[in-house]
Design an enzyme around this catalytic site. Structure first.
Site, PDB file in Angstrom:
ATOM      1  CG  HIS A 124      34.946  43.849  35.509  1.00 40.68           C
ATOM      2  ND1 HIS A 124      35.017  43.175  36.706  1.00 40.68           N
ATOM      3  CD2 HIS A 124      35.915  43.302  34.712  1.00 40.68           C
ATOM      4  CE1 HIS A 124      35.994  42.268  36.640  1.00 40.68           C
ATOM      5  NE2 HIS A 124      36.539  42.323  35.441  1.00 40.68           N
ATOM      6  CG  ASP A 161      36.495  36.693  33.848  1.00 45.71           C
ATOM      7  OD1 ASP A 161      36.504  36.768  32.615  1.00 45.71           O
ATOM      8  OD2 ASP A 161      37.283  37.342  34.582  1.00 45.71           O
ATOM      9  CG  HIS A 163      39.563  39.663  36.366  1.00 42.79           C
ATOM     10  ND1 HIS A 163      39.790  39.179  35.099  1.00 42.79           N
ATOM     11  CD2 HIS A 163      40.722  40.179  36.806  1.00 42.79           C
ATOM     12  CE1 HIS A 163      41.064  39.415  34.772  1.00 42.79           C
ATOM     13  NE2 HIS A 163      41.655  40.014  35.787  1.00 42.79           N
ATOM     14  CG  ASP A 248      40.060  35.971  32.508  1.00 44.04           C
ATOM     15  OD1 ASP A 248      39.210  35.107  32.791  1.00 44.04           O
ATOM     16  OD2 ASP A 248      39.866  37.193  32.687  1.00 44.04           O
TER      17      ASP A 248
END
Ligand SMILES: [Zn+2]
Length: 342
Positions: A124, A161, A163, A248
């Site tokens: 990120h 991931d 996200h 995740d």
């Protein structure tokens, strides 16, 4: 030839206090299973800190300077989710530098492939901004290192991931020497990663986003990796594969919503390992991103290591998506059919 594992207790010193979900216990559970018995054909890699120059491959000099000046402070908030404590700067430099070191060892044939168990995570982090638990974009720094210092011309970054890897996407959005492929939950944090974000200018077609609603499992992921990434990788022929490995998407993850089991991480690793073998002389490096279930982290990493070290059977999971998944990936294929043989 061995599988390298970047593992170091200095990554535990980035500690935002009890109750922060991105805590040192994430690595402690992985370290514990590795220490109980290093998987066969694996060897530990000691990380080194990334230099200022290396961090500035991706990050603005003012931002790297700011983070360095905050080193040693007791507590500084960088973003609503991202803070630093006394050990954070060293851990963050070691996260980027450990990723670079593992990539170099693969390039030099010292290990066959590797897993970098680093934190803070990176995907990120933007050019001038910490975001979503990430300070430096470890995988982007390593990709740029491979291009600038090792002369590679085509790198695939696969990001599984939960996200979207907004920072990695933005680092390479206008370029074709890094192909960014991401599966992620959508709509969801951080908000980017819709299928129409496909790269621009020289990079048009070299960003591939597969936004997914919750509930996707092993068979969906195998189907997507086979039918979307497979033909793209065959046409692109990456010289090195970097993987943003976020655990995740595990079925029990507290931030999750996906239904991948520990075996599913073996599936993803096996799919990518086959691509690395076909196009990249086997060169592949998995870099830890998210993952907040102790079981998902420990079992997931073990499954990846078992595939990398060649000691596991290929997972027996069908590449068979649900009708819902096929509907969701149809616009991705539509957008990218003009760039790739889909
Ligand atoms: Zn994540």
């Amino acid at each position: 030839m061995t599988t390298g594992i970047v593992k170091d207790d200095r990554y535990l010193a980035h500690n935002l206090g009890a109750g922060h979900i991105e805590g040192p216990e994430r690595l402690e559970v992985i370290h514990a299973v590795i220490e109980r018995g290093l998987p066969p054909s694996c060897a530990l890699i000691e990380p080194r800190p990334a230099s200022r120059e290396e961090l500035e491959y991706i990050h603005a000099p003012e931002y790297v300077g700011l983070i360095s000046r905050l080193a040693g402070r007791r507590y500084v908030e960088l973003d609503q989710d991202t803070s630093m404590t006394a050990g954070s700067y060293e851990a963050a430099r070691l996260a980027a530098g450990g990723t670079i070191r593992a990539a170099d060892m693969i390039m030099d044939g010292e290990v066959r492939n590797a897993v970098a168990l680093v934190r803070p995570p990176g995907h990120h982090a933007e050019r001038g901004q910490a975001l979503g638990f990430c300070i430096f974009n470890n995988i982007a720094v390593a990709a740029e290192h491979l291009i600038r210092r090792r002369g590679l011309r085509r790198i695939l970054i696969a990001d599984w991931d939960l996200h979207h890897g907004n920072g990695t996407q933005n680092a390479f959005y206008f370029r074709k020497d890094v192909l960014f492929f991401s599966t992620h939950r959508f709509p969801f944090y951080p908000g980017s990663g819709y299928w129409n974000e496909a790269g621009a200018e020289a990079g048009e077609g070299f960003t591939v986003n597969v936004p997914l609603t919750a509930g996707k499992g092993n068979e969906d992921y195998r189907f997507i990796y086979r039918t979307v990434l497979g033909p793209i990788a065959a046409a692109y022929r990456p010289e090195f594969i970097l993987v943003s490995a976020g655990f995740d998407i595990f079925a029990g993850d507290p931030l999750g919503g996906m239904e991948v089991t520990s075996e599913g991480f073996g599936v993803l690793a096996a799919e990518l390992l086959a691509m690395a073998g076909d196009y990249a002389h086997g060169r592949i490096l998995f870099v830890l991103e998210g993952g907040y279930s102790p079981e998902g982290l420990a079992e997931g990493v073990l499954q990846v290591l078992a595939q990398l070290s060649g000691k596991a059977q290929l997972p027996d999971v069908a590449a068979d998506a649900s009708p819902q998944t096929r509907t969701e990936i149809a616009p991705v294929i539509d957008v990218h059919r003009k760039y790739w043989p889909l």
